[in-house]
Scaffold this active site. Structure first.
Site, PDB file in Angstrom:
ATOM      1  N   ALA A 185      51.976  83.682 -66.560  1.00 39.50           N
ATOM      2  CA  ALA A 185      53.433  83.806 -66.941  1.00 39.50           C
ATOM      3  C   ALA A 185      54.431  84.437 -65.791  1.00 39.50           C
ATOM      4  O   ALA A 185      53.668  85.284 -65.085  1.00 39.50           O
ATOM      5  CB  ALA A 185      53.354  84.886 -68.077  1.00 39.50           C
ATOM      6  N   ASN A 204      47.592  69.308 -62.258  1.00 34.57           N
ATOM      7  CA  ASN A 204      47.636  70.653 -61.635  1.00 34.57           C
ATOM      8  C   ASN A 204      48.140  70.601 -60.202  1.00 34.57           C
ATOM      9  O   ASN A 204      48.174  69.683 -59.617  1.00 34.57           O
ATOM     10  CB  ASN A 204      46.026  71.185 -61.632  1.00 34.57           C
ATOM     11  N   SER A 262      45.812  83.098 -78.612  1.00 34.66           N
ATOM     12  CA  SER A 262      44.794  84.235 -78.484  1.00 34.66           C
ATOM     13  C   SER A 262      43.378  83.814 -78.680  1.00 34.66           C
ATOM     14  O   SER A 262      43.008  82.815 -79.253  1.00 34.66           O
ATOM     15  CB  SER A 262      44.983  85.212 -79.595  1.00 34.66           C
ATOM     16  N   GLY A 316      41.181  83.968 -75.748  1.00 32.18           N
ATOM     17  CA  GLY A 316      40.535  83.983 -74.465  1.00 32.18           C
ATOM     18  C   GLY A 316      39.907  82.777 -74.083  1.00 32.18           C
ATOM     19  O   GLY A 316      40.296  81.654 -74.972  1.00 32.18           O
ATOM     20  N   LYS A 356      52.804  87.187 -80.842  1.00 31.42           N
ATOM     21  CA  LYS A 356      51.604  87.336 -79.867  1.00 31.42           C
ATOM     22  C   LYS A 356      51.539  88.694 -79.000  1.00 31.42           C
ATOM     23  O   LYS A 356      50.342  89.137 -78.936  1.00 31.42           O
ATOM     24  CB  LYS A 356      51.334  85.978 -78.877  1.00 31.42           C
ATOM     25  N   GLU A 412      45.886  95.133 -80.911  1.00 28.02           N
ATOM     26  CA  GLU A 412      44.650  95.267 -80.447  1.00 28.02           C
ATOM     27  C   GLU A 412      44.242  96.392 -79.441  1.00 28.02           C
ATOM     28  O   GLU A 412      43.338  97.129 -79.527  1.00 28.02           O
ATOM     29  CB  GLU A 412      44.508  93.936 -79.405  1.00 28.02           C
ATOM     30  N   HIS A 451      50.332  91.141 -81.539  1.00 34.85           N
ATOM     31  CA  HIS A 451      49.071  91.119 -81.724  1.00 34.85           C
ATOM     32  C   HIS A 451      48.233  91.592 -80.685  1.00 34.85           C
ATOM     33  O   HIS A 451      47.345  92.601 -80.964  1.00 34.85           O
ATOM     34  CB  HIS A 451      48.498  89.605 -81.552  1.00 34.85           C
ATOM     35  N   ASN A 452      48.685  91.591 -79.488  1.00 36.69           N
ATOM     36  CA  ASN A 452      48.005  92.349 -78.310  1.00 36.69           C
ATOM     37  C   ASN A 452      48.336  93.784 -78.344  1.00 36.69           C
ATOM     38  O   ASN A 452      47.283  94.859 -78.019  1.00 36.69           O
ATOM     39  CB  ASN A 452      48.426  91.907 -76.983  1.00 36.69           C
ATOM     40  N   MET A 462      42.058  78.736 -68.619  1.00 35.93           N
ATOM     41  CA  MET A 462      42.547  78.660 -70.065  1.00 35.93           C
ATOM     42  C   MET A 462      43.050  77.298 -70.313  1.00 35.93           C
ATOM     43  O   MET A 462      42.766  76.525 -71.312  1.00 35.93           O
ATOM     44  CB  MET A 462      43.789  79.445 -70.413  1.00 35.93           C
TER      45      MET A 462
END
Ligand code: 2AM
Length: 485
Positions: free
Chosen positions: A84, A40, A136, A138, A190, A197, A193-194, A21
């Protein structure tokens, strides 16, 4: 082109956490002309990105936290794309001491909005803007245009907004990104939203099940039905991919793909968060709850084994000419249930806005979900129009066109659920959506009796329909006199 960290800050944004991501978002920024600092924990990922995609734009690879921060133009914009939870806190703890007042940390992970509120408050004390941002769509969305839901301060959006809007999905020339509201509002939206979904997927799955077992259609035939539906008011990404999945044949067995997949639905947890939060807010988000419980129940192997041989319904499959009519009936039921599920989602967003003091434009939420995200659908234009016309609309069903559609869908909706019940086919999301509709439209509810029960066993008191005040009946006394509490 690849710039290098030479000490002078050149990057407009930095991304730390370069799993897929983060990597794709970083590439998206670079492809839109932004110079992107890369970091990273394991430097190999940074090097791999530059090696593979360095020619896509301007990247500044860095290895240490200090180098990374030094590469960022001020006010610094540092985007965290890690898993997360604890990792987010660890990364914040690592970078926050290196930042200055006015700098911004953006969390693009799927954080719980309460964690975002906590982090935002803590960083605000140090003058750092913390922007919890829902992303959102993916991996593909992150690269080609996600729907972006940033929270945080209006001040931070003034700086970040144009960058996010540039890399987000675009629908009819409009970006699928807007400032949702302060602190955790973006992650909250968000999460909803899920949740929506989950409800949408469950509703579609129930429609499939009915077409398969009531109409007697094969998966490829059902794929055709979904393709047709996708040309109408159900036009959406989820309907589109459902048609493709149902048309797919397993190479190894020659069977429909849907028949070789174990029927135990998994989840990563955002649906569960939505339901937990709905209970805390007192939001009746029943379709999302049913969808989440349906996934959970499907995965309870031992319970399913214990119930498996119990008797069910009896009706026969439909005859071909009945099946054809039935398809239209299921479309009505699916559409009506979907309107209810979405209405519940928007209700929950409004409830949270009130609880947490957010100013959320409900029309904008619909607008930015039209592209980039999983629930993108033509239908969202209608929701947007409804809330644009009246921002204080108490429900989608208060809008005449939706009300009209649901009224017209009502008979088939009830028929579909009744027929499923007779046959013993589970339709938890369809049923709960209809129950919600019937609950809210009822003139009187048996809730009055529940108040009586509560007063009887716990002296919890009640309100009367005919007088102001709080009352209690002395149930144990002769004549059961009423007293004012
Ligand atoms: P890694 O490549 O060093 O494992 C998804 O897991 C991304 O989050 C990866 O880029 C991963 O870095 C990063 N990540 C996970 N936990 C982390 C932590 N505690 N600190 C920093 N980065 C972390």
């Amino acid at each position: 082109m690849q710039a290098s960290a030479n000490g002078s800050p050149t990057a407009q944004i930095g991304v730390t956490g370069l799993a897929v991501m983060g990597r794709n978002l970083a590439r998206n920024f670079a492809r839109h002309g932004f110079t992107v600092a890369l970091h990273n924990r394991t430097a190999a990922r940074t090097r791999a990105l530059v090696e593979e995609f360095g020619d896509e734009g301007s990247f500044v690879p860095t290895e240490t936290a200090e180098e990374f921060v030094a590469a960022l133009e001020r006010p610094r914009r540092l985007m965290i794309m890690v898993k997360a939870g604890a990792a987010t806190d660890a990364v914040i703890d690592e970078f926050a001491p290196l930042l200055e007042p006015g700098d911004m940390i953006i969390d693009g992970g799927n954080a719980h909005f309460l964690d975002t509120r906590r982090r935002e408050a803590a960083l605000r004390e140090r003058g750092i803007h913390f922007v919890g941002s829902g992303v959102s769509g993916g991996e593909e969305g992150a690269l080609h245009g996600p729907s972006i839901m940033p929270g945080g301060s209006a001040e931070s959006y003034a700086v970040l907004g144009p960058m996010f809007e540039a890399i987000s999905a675009q629908v009819e020339g409009e970006p699928c990104c807007t400032h949702i509201g302060t602190d955790g509002a973006g992650h909250f939206v968000k999460m909803v939203h899920n949740g929506i979904e989950y409800a949408d997927m469950q509703l579609i799955a129930e429609a499939y099940d009915l077409l398969r077992h009531v109409a007697g259609y094969t998966p490829p035939q059902i794929a055709e039905v979904f393709r047709e539906w996708n040309k109408g008011r159900l036009d959406s990404y989820l309907i589109e991919i459902t048609a493709e999945i149902l048309a797919h044949t397993d190479e190894k067995t020659g069977k429909p793909f849907v028949d070789i997949v174990r029927d135990a639905a998994e989840q990563k947890g955002t649906g569960r968060w939505t339901v937990q939060t709905a209970l805390d807010l007192g939001s009746p988000t029943t379709a999302i709850a049913q969808a989440t419980f349906a996934r959970v129940a499907s995965s309870r192997t031992a319970l399913r084994e214990a119930y498996r041989r119990l008797s069910g319904g009896t009706d026969h499959p439909l005859r071909p000419h009945e099946a054809e009519r039935y398809v239209a009936t299921v479309e009505h039921a699916l559409y009506a249930s979907k309107v209810i599920a979405y209405d519940q989602g928007w209700t929950m967003i409004r409830d949270a806005a009130e609880e947490y003091g957010w100013t959320i434009d409900l029309a904008d939420v619909a607008a930015i979900w039209r592209g980039g995200c999983i629930i993108r659908a033509a239908f969202l234009d209608r929701i947007r129009a409804a809330y644009s016309a009246d921002p204080h609309l108490p429900s989608l069903l208060a809008e005449p066109e939706f009300a009209d559609e649901i009224t017209r869908a009502q008979v088939p909706w009830r028929e579909v659920i009744a027929a499923a019940n007779r046959r013993g086919i589970p339709v938890p999301a369809f049923s709960s959506a209809l129950a919600y509709y019937d609950t809210l439209r009822a003139g009187r509810l048996p809730a009055a009796l529940i108040q009586g029960q509560r007063d009887f066993f716990g002296a919890h008191t009640y309100h009367r329909t005919d007088r102001e005040g709080v009352f209690h009946t002395l149930w144990a006394e002769t004549g059961r006199p009423e007293v004012e509490a």
